[in-house]
Design a protein around this motif. Structure first.
Motif, PDB file in Angstrom:
ATOM      1  N   VAL A  89     -10.858  -4.422   3.601  1.00  0.00           N
ATOM      2  CA  VAL A  89      -9.415  -4.625   3.737  1.00  0.00           C
ATOM      3  C   VAL A  89      -8.811  -3.547   4.634  1.00  0.00           C
ATOM      4  O   VAL A  89      -7.999  -3.848   5.516  1.00  0.00           O
ATOM      5  N   VAL A  90      -9.210  -2.300   4.441  1.00  0.00           N
ATOM      6  CA  VAL A  90      -8.710  -1.213   5.293  1.00  0.00           C
ATOM      7  C   VAL A  90      -9.065  -1.479   6.755  1.00  0.00           C
ATOM      8  O   VAL A  90      -8.226  -1.324   7.645  1.00  0.00           O
ATOM      9  N   SER A  91     -10.286  -1.905   6.996  1.00  0.00           N
ATOM     10  CA  SER A  91     -10.718  -2.212   8.368  1.00  0.00           C
ATOM     11  C   SER A  91      -9.847  -3.303   8.993  1.00  0.00           C
ATOM     12  O   SER A  91      -9.400  -3.178  10.134  1.00  0.00           O
ATOM     13  N   VAL A  92      -9.610  -4.356   8.240  1.00  0.00           N
ATOM     14  CA  VAL A  92      -8.779  -5.459   8.744  1.00  0.00           C
ATOM     15  C   VAL A  92      -7.358  -4.981   9.004  1.00  0.00           C
ATOM     16  O   VAL A  92      -6.758  -5.319  10.035  1.00  0.00           O
ATOM     17  N   LEU A  93      -6.807  -4.180   8.098  1.00  0.00           N
ATOM     18  CA  LEU A  93      -5.433  -3.706   8.269  1.00  0.00           C
ATOM     19  C   LEU A  93      -5.271  -2.804   9.491  1.00  0.00           C
ATOM     20  O   LEU A  93      -4.190  -2.736  10.072  1.00  0.00           O
ATOM     21  N   ILE A 149       0.843  -1.202   0.000  1.00  0.00           N
ATOM     22  CA  ILE A 149       0.000   0.000   0.000  1.00  0.00           C
ATOM     23  C   ILE A 149       0.880   1.255   0.000  1.00  0.00           C
ATOM     24  O   ILE A 149       0.622   2.195  -0.754  1.00  0.00           O
ATOM     25  N   LEU A 150       1.913   1.265   0.820  1.00  0.00           N
ATOM     26  CA  LEU A 150       2.817   2.418   0.850  1.00  0.00           C
ATOM     27  C   LEU A 150       3.467   2.617  -0.526  1.00  0.00           C
ATOM     28  O   LEU A 150       3.523   3.745  -1.025  1.00  0.00           O
ATOM     29  N   TYR A 151       3.919   1.547  -1.126  1.00  0.00           N
ATOM     30  CA  TYR A 151       4.502   1.629  -2.464  1.00  0.00           C
ATOM     31  C   TYR A 151       3.504   2.247  -3.441  1.00  0.00           C
ATOM     32  O   TYR A 151       3.848   3.124  -4.231  1.00  0.00           O
ATOM     33  N   ASN A 152       2.259   1.798  -3.405  1.00  0.00           N
ATOM     34  CA  ASN A 152       1.250   2.297  -4.339  1.00  0.00           C
ATOM     35  C   ASN A 152       0.824   3.724  -4.039  1.00  0.00           C
ATOM     36  O   ASN A 152       0.407   4.445  -4.942  1.00  0.00           O
ATOM     37  N   LEU A 153       0.902   4.137  -2.791  1.00  0.00           N
ATOM     38  CA  LEU A 153       0.601   5.525  -2.455  1.00  0.00           C
ATOM     39  C   LEU A 153       1.692   6.464  -2.966  1.00  0.00           C
ATOM     40  O   LEU A 153       1.422   7.619  -3.301  1.00  0.00           O
ATOM     41  N   LEU A 154       2.928   5.972  -3.034  1.00  0.00           N
ATOM     42  CA  LEU A 154       4.062   6.824  -3.403  1.00  0.00           C
ATOM     43  C   LEU A 154       4.466   6.732  -4.871  1.00  0.00           C
ATOM     44  O   LEU A 154       5.194   7.586  -5.357  1.00  0.00           O
ATOM     45  N   LYS A 155       4.015   5.695  -5.579  1.00  0.00           N
ATOM     46  CA  LYS A 155       4.476   5.509  -6.963  1.00  0.00           C
ATOM     47  C   LYS A 155       3.830   6.509  -7.914  1.00  0.00           C
ATOM     48  O   LYS A 155       2.841   7.163  -7.585  1.00  0.00           O
ATOM     49  N   SER A 183      -8.630   0.849  -4.327  1.00  0.00           N
ATOM     50  CA  SER A 183      -9.714   1.109  -3.381  1.00  0.00           C
ATOM     51  C   SER A 183      -9.160   1.471  -2.003  1.00  0.00           C
ATOM     52  O   SER A 183      -9.621   2.420  -1.362  1.00  0.00           O
ATOM     53  N   VAL A 184      -8.160   0.718  -1.554  1.00  0.00           N
ATOM     54  CA  VAL A 184      -7.530   0.997  -0.258  1.00  0.00           C
ATOM     55  C   VAL A 184      -6.865   2.367  -0.285  1.00  0.00           C
ATOM     56  O   VAL A 184      -6.995   3.157   0.666  1.00  0.00           O
ATOM     57  N   CYS A 185      -6.169   2.682  -1.366  1.00  0.00           N
ATOM     58  CA  CYS A 185      -5.509   3.996  -1.473  1.00  0.00           C
ATOM     59  C   CYS A 185      -6.533   5.128  -1.435  1.00  0.00           C
ATOM     60  O   CYS A 185      -6.312   6.152  -0.778  1.00  0.00           O
ATOM     61  N   PHE A 186      -7.664   4.961  -2.130  1.00  0.00           N
ATOM     62  CA  PHE A 186      -8.730   5.968  -2.070  1.00  0.00           C
ATOM     63  C   PHE A 186      -9.241   6.122  -0.634  1.00  0.00           C
ATOM     64  O   PHE A 186      -9.430   7.240  -0.146  1.00  0.00           O
ATOM     65  N   ALA A 187      -9.485   5.006   0.039  1.00  0.00           N
ATOM     66  CA  ALA A 187     -10.004   5.063   1.409  1.00  0.00           C
ATOM     67  C   ALA A 187      -9.022   5.765   2.342  1.00  0.00           C
ATOM     68  O   ALA A 187      -9.426   6.580   3.179  1.00  0.00           O
ATOM     69  N   LEU A 188      -7.737   5.467   2.195  1.00  0.00           N
ATOM     70  CA  LEU A 188      -6.736   6.095   3.057  1.00  0.00           C
ATOM     71  C   LEU A 188      -6.603   7.589   2.799  1.00  0.00           C
ATOM     72  O   LEU A 188      -6.158   8.333   3.673  1.00  0.00           O
ATOM     73  N   SER A 189      -7.012   8.032   1.614  1.00  0.00           N
ATOM     74  CA  SER A 189      -6.984   9.467   1.327  1.00  0.00           C
ATOM     75  C   SER A 189      -8.327  10.124   1.655  1.00  0.00           C
ATOM     76  O   SER A 189      -8.508  11.308   1.401  1.00  0.00           O
ATOM     77  N   GLY A 190      -9.258   9.339   2.212  1.00  0.00           N
ATOM     78  CA  GLY A 190     -10.554   9.891   2.621  1.00  0.00           C
ATOM     79  C   GLY A 190     -11.614   9.891   1.544  1.00  0.00           C
ATOM     80  O   GLY A 190     -12.711  10.394   1.747  1.00  0.00           O
TER      81      GLY A 190
END
Length: 141
Positions: free
Chosen positions: A84-88, A29-35, A62-69
């Motif tokens: 997935v975000v909830s589980v993480l 997820i971090l890789y995909n947020l920064l790439k 989807s996770v990246c969108f959720a983490l950005s609100g």
């Protein structure tokens, strides 16, 4: 110990697997947020071979969108992303504070999924999600 389906021989192997999976998920997820957002690359072998999305396609975005609100975009990309975000977020606390309880719930879940009626519902859900992904992609194109 509980009887029935059991994929892990011990609490220790369960925790090692879960922490390893969490580490890989956080890294991905971090890789995909920064790439570079312009890169259009899929790691999905099914998509790369057929050109069609699988039921899991879009979960990373989807996770990246959720983490950005952006929860509406997250749900539209793949409804499983919010789960997935909830589980993480929740799983590390359970692994730290209640590892035996977490292990027992995992075994309970395995035994539940071993029932044919439950397996049929899960398969039907995945097929519906697959259809959703195909329709979503064809309507965007």
């Amino acid at each position: 110990t509980k009887k029935g389906v059991k994929s892990f021989k011990s609490l220790r192997s369960f925790k090692a697997f879960m922490w390893g999976g969490l580490f890989l998920a956080y890294f991905w997820i971090l890789y995909n947020l920064l790439k570079d957002k312009g890169a259009d690359f899929s790691v999905c072998p099914f998509r790369n071979v057929t050109g069609l999305p699988c039921p899991g396609c879009g979960i990373t975005r989807s996770v990246c969108f959720a983490l950005s609100g952006s929860f509406a975009e997250s749900f539209a990309m793949n409804p499983l992303g919010l789960a997935v975000v909830s589980v993480l977020f929740v799983l590390p606390f359970f692994l730290l504070l209640a590892p035996q309880w977490s292990y027992s719930r995992w075994i309970d879940m395995e035994n539940l999924l071993a029932k044919p009626s439950v397996t049929a519902v899960v398969i039907a859900f995945l097929i519906a999600l697959w259809i959703y992904n195909i329709v979503r992609e064809t309507s965007v194109s």
